[in-house]
Design a protein around this motif. Structure first.
Motif, mmCIF file in Angstrom:
data_model
loop_
_atom_site.group_PDB
_atom_site.id
_atom_site.type_symbol
_atom_site.label_atom_id
_atom_site.label_comp_id
_atom_site.label_asym_id
_atom_site.label_seq_id
_atom_site.Cartn_x
_atom_site.Cartn_y
_atom_site.Cartn_z
ATOM 1 N N GLN A 4 8.107 -4.782 6.547
ATOM 2 C CA GLN A 4 7.872 -3.467 5.957
ATOM 3 C C GLN A 4 8.488 -3.395 4.555
ATOM 4 N N ARG A 37 6.265 -5.324 2.174
ATOM 5 C CA ARG A 37 5.046 -4.568 1.847
ATOM 6 C C ARG A 37 5.343 -3.474 0.824
ATOM 7 N N GLU A 38 6.451 -2.766 1.029
ATOM 8 C CA GLU A 38 6.811 -1.687 0.103
ATOM 9 C C GLU A 38 7.131 -2.237 -1.281
#
Length: 101
Positions: free
Chosen positions: A88, A91-92
């Motif tokens: 995550q 991805r950010e």
């Protein structure tokens, strides 16, 4: 009976809640706290805990009524949650770099 997507969401929510507890130095969560926190019926919580325990992601101490008395992440469960957290974060970071921030 709960639909597959709902069962997956319940299992994910349980793992996230337990991971959050580990991050706050609470390695074990009582079943009643977990049930109240996630607002789940006993049967859904129990079914999800059976599945996650069978997968080796959590440990469960059961009451005599086959509901969770205490639940904790296993080492494998912690590693899975750390991996998901890193994915995550990646991805950010990628999204931010692509948007020019």
């Amino acid at each position: 009976m709960t639909k597959l997507r709902e069962r997956k969401n319940i299992r994910k929510t349980i793992l996230e809640s337990l991971y959050g507890a580990v991050e706050h130095n609470r390695p074990e969560v009582s079943g009643s706290v977990l049930r109240a926190e996630l607002d789940l019926p006993d049967e859904d919580l129990s079914a999800a805990c059976v599945y996650l325990a069978d997968e080796g992601l959590i440990n469960v101490e059961w009451t005599s009524h086959r509901t969770p008395a205490a639940v904790s992440l296993t080492h494998v469960g912690v590693c899975l949650m750390e991996e998901l957290e890193e994915e995550q974060d990646d991805r950010e970071r990628t999204e931010r770099s692509q948007s020019g921030d």
